[in-house]
Design an enzyme around this catalytic site. Structure first.
Site, PDB file in Angstrom:
ATOM      1  N   LYS A 235      -7.687  -9.189   0.616  1.00  0.00           N
ATOM      2  CA  LYS A 235      -6.983  -8.159  -0.135  1.00  0.00           C
ATOM      3  C   LYS A 235      -7.974  -7.146  -0.674  1.00  0.00           C
ATOM      4  O   LYS A 235      -9.162  -7.416  -0.710  1.00  0.00           O
ATOM      5  CB  LYS A 235      -6.139  -8.766  -1.245  1.00  0.00           C
ATOM      6  N   HIS A 236      -7.541  -6.031  -1.029  1.00  0.00           N
ATOM      7  CA  HIS A 236      -6.229  -5.418  -0.971  1.00  0.00           C
ATOM      8  C   HIS A 236      -6.257  -4.385   0.142  1.00  0.00           C
ATOM      9  O   HIS A 236      -6.922  -3.374   0.006  1.00  0.00           O
ATOM     10  CB  HIS A 236      -5.864  -4.750  -2.276  1.00  0.00           C
TER      11      HIS A 236
ATOM     12  N   HIS B 174      -1.899  -2.523 -11.864  1.00  0.00           N
ATOM     13  CA  HIS B 174      -1.065  -3.313 -12.775  1.00  0.00           C
ATOM     14  C   HIS B 174      -0.348  -2.396 -13.770  1.00  0.00           C
ATOM     15  O   HIS B 174       0.757  -2.697 -14.199  1.00  0.00           O
ATOM     16  CB  HIS B 174      -1.902  -4.333 -13.554  1.00  0.00           C
TER      17      HIS B 174
ATOM     18  N   ASP C 136       1.715  -7.660  -2.880  1.00  0.00           N
ATOM     19  CA  ASP C 136       1.174  -7.833  -4.219  1.00  0.00           C
ATOM     20  C   ASP C 136       2.392  -7.933  -5.136  1.00  0.00           C
ATOM     21  O   ASP C 136       3.535  -7.731  -4.707  1.00  0.00           O
ATOM     22  CB  ASP C 136       0.264  -6.658  -4.594  1.00  0.00           C
TER      23      ASP C 136
END
Length: 194
Positions: A8-9, A21, A91
Site C-alpha cells: 500500500k498505498h 484520514h 482503504d
C-alpha cells in the site's frame, strides 16, 4: 506467521502532505512521473503480492477520482498493465479521503465497481450497519442489492478467493460473522451514538 502482507498505498502516497484520514489529498504529478517513481516498487513486487490497498488520493492528471475508486488505477494500471492477480482491499471507507464519493453505500459501490475485492469500514459501527441495511443498485453486488442478506450468513472465509469481476459480495472475504442478535445489539448502540 502465515499472514499475507498488503502492499500500500497504490499507486503511491508519499508526495502529498494531506492525511487522507482527515482530508482528500491531491497529487498533481503527471502519470509519467508517477510511473517512473511511485509505481516501481509495486511493479517489482506485484507478482508476489496477495493483497494491495489503493490510496484515497486524487491524481487529477490521470483521473478525477481517488485511486481506490478509479478504474484507471485499479483495472487498467494494477490489473492489466502490472498483471496483479491477488485481492484489492479498499482503504477505510470512513476516512475523509473517501467522502467525496458520497455516503458509505455509495463509496462501497464505487470501490467494488472500480475493482476492489474487499471493503474496509473501520471504527464506525453505525456505518457498517448502514451499509448492511442499504438497498444498493449495482450489477457487481448481491442479486437483489440488499446487503442485509449477509446477516447471519457470512463467516470468515479464507484468503484464497478467485479474482472475478462479477463475483458477489457473498463470495467476498469478510472478517466477522454477523448474526441477527449481534446485529440488533450493534444497531441499537449505533443509534444511541448517532
Amino acid at each position: 506467521a502465515g499472514m499475507p502482507a498488503t502492499l500500500k498505498h497504490f499507486p503511491g502516497h508519499g508526495w502529498v502532505n494531506a492525511d487522507s484520514h482527515v482530508a482528500l489529498p491531491v497529487d498533481d504529478r503527471s502519470f509519467a512521473e508517477i510511473e517512473t517513481t511511485d509505481l516501481k516498487p509495486f511493479a517489482k513486487y506485484v507478482k508476489r503480492a496477495q493483497l494491495i490497498m489503493p490510496a484515497h488520493v486524487v491524481y487529477p492528471q490521470c483521473d478525477s477520482l481517488p485511486a481506490g475508486f478509479s478504474t484507471f488505477w485499479l483495472k487498467k494500471q494494477l490489473r492489466e498493465k502490472l498483471g496483479f492477480k491477488g485481492q484489492i482491499v479498499s482503504d477505510d471507507l470512513c476516512m475523509v479521503g473517501a467522502h467525496s464519493l458520497g455516503e458509505v453505500e455509495d463509496r462501497a459501490v464505487a470501490a467494488i465497481e472500480a475493482g476492489c475485492d474487499l471493503l474496509l469500514v473501520c471504527n464506525r459501527r453505525d456505518q457498517v450497519i448502514r451499509l448492511l441495511d442499504a438497498e444498493i443498485d449495482s450489477t457487481n453486488l448481491i442479486g437483489d442489492g440488499n446487503l442485509s442478506n449477509l446477516r447471519g450468513k457470512v463467516r470468515s472465509v479464507g484468503a484464497t478467493i478467485p479474482v472475478n469481476p462479477q463475483v458477489t459480495l457473498l463470495e467476498k472475504q469478510f472478517a466477522h460473522y454477523v448474526d441477527d442478535a449481534f446485529y440488533a445489539q450493534q444497531k441499537s448502540i449505533g443509534e444511541s451514538h448517532a
